[in-house]
Design a protein around this motif. Structure first.
Motif, mmCIF file in Angstrom:
data_model
loop_
_atom_site.group_PDB
_atom_site.id
_atom_site.type_symbol
_atom_site.label_atom_id
_atom_site.label_comp_id
_atom_site.label_asym_id
_atom_site.label_seq_id
_atom_site.Cartn_x
_atom_site.Cartn_y
_atom_site.Cartn_z
ATOM 1 N N PHE A 271 0.823 -0.870 -0.005
ATOM 2 C CA PHE A 271 -0.060 -0.146 0.019
ATOM 3 C C PHE A 271 0.745 1.567 0.013
ATOM 4 O O PHE A 271 1.969 1.364 0.625
ATOM 5 C CB PHE A 271 -1.020 -0.219 1.021
ATOM 6 N N THR B 101 -1.755 7.540 0.224
ATOM 7 C CA THR B 101 -2.925 8.058 -0.309
ATOM 8 C C THR B 101 -4.066 7.252 0.134
ATOM 9 O O THR B 101 -5.397 6.795 -0.141
ATOM 10 C CB THR B 101 -3.313 7.355 -1.669
ATOM 11 N N ASN B 102 -3.442 5.985 1.211
ATOM 12 C CA ASN B 102 -4.574 5.861 2.431
ATOM 13 C C ASN B 102 -4.456 6.093 3.773
ATOM 14 O O ASN B 102 -3.359 5.926 4.413
ATOM 15 C CB ASN B 102 -4.111 4.351 2.255
ATOM 16 N N LEU C 10 -6.290 -0.043 7.790
ATOM 17 C CA LEU C 10 -5.980 0.020 6.705
ATOM 18 C C LEU C 10 -7.364 0.535 5.823
ATOM 19 O O LEU C 10 -8.240 -0.481 5.227
ATOM 20 C CB LEU C 10 -4.975 -0.058 5.810
ATOM 21 N N ASP C 11 -7.657 2.192 5.376
ATOM 22 C CA ASP C 11 -8.800 2.477 4.446
ATOM 23 C C ASP C 11 -8.690 2.550 3.675
ATOM 24 O O ASP C 11 -8.172 3.335 3.335
ATOM 25 C CB ASP C 11 -9.845 2.932 5.237
ATOM 26 N N PRO C 12 -9.128 2.077 2.453
ATOM 27 C CA PRO C 12 -8.428 1.727 0.676
ATOM 28 C C PRO C 12 -9.053 2.782 0.584
ATOM 29 O O PRO C 12 -8.914 3.022 -0.713
ATOM 30 C CB PRO C 12 -8.446 1.138 0.251
ATOM 31 N N LYS D 135 -9.543 6.094 0.707
ATOM 32 C CA LYS D 135 -8.937 7.495 0.626
ATOM 33 C C LYS D 135 -9.853 8.737 0.924
ATOM 34 O O LYS D 135 -9.768 9.931 -0.143
ATOM 35 C CB LYS D 135 -8.281 7.767 -1.236
#
Length: 127
Positions: free
Chosen positions: A27, A31-32, A98-100, A102
């Motif tokens: 990742f 940006t995440n 992690l939350d993708p 954005k």
């Protein structure tokens, strides 16, 4: 390959400090958003902090604000949670997630959007 590998849990005395780590693979941390979530014994998971380096937004739950700090090692793609002045109520399993999507860090962490999780690391505060 997408991975979040955690380390650093320990037994700590009240008032002590500890740093837990989350090594992120696959990742782009720029940006995440990265979150720290904890689950105390007998309780539900709760989001306690967030950092979104893209816009610099952060979030810290009132229970940990001014005691916990997130930081990052850019070269190694590692995110840290520095925990100071630990209290009995900080005893929990700590997860990085992690939350993708954005999204900027908000006041109400959305655990459902955190699609990628570390395995958790146990922090016990005891005298």
């Amino acid at each position: 390959q997408f991975r979040l590998v955690q380390s650093g849990g320990a037994l700590v005395r009240p008032g002590g400090s500890l740093r837990v780590s989350c090594e992120v693979s696959g990742f782009d941390l720029n940006t995440n958003s990265i979150h720290w979530v904890r689950q105390a014994p007998g309780k539900e998971r709760e989001g306690i902090s967030c950092f979104f380096w893209r816009d610099g937004s952060t979030y810290y739950d009132v229970l940990v604000k001014d005691r916990f700090t997130m930081s990052r090692d850019n070269r190694e793609n590692i995110v840290y949670l520095q925990m100071n002045d630990l209290k009995f109520d900080d005893t929990a399993v700590y997860y990085c997630a992690l939350d993708p999507r954005k999204l900027t860090c908000g006041e109400f962490p959305d655990l459902a959007g955190m699609n990628y999780w570390g395995d958790g690391t146990e922090v016990t505060v005891s005298s």
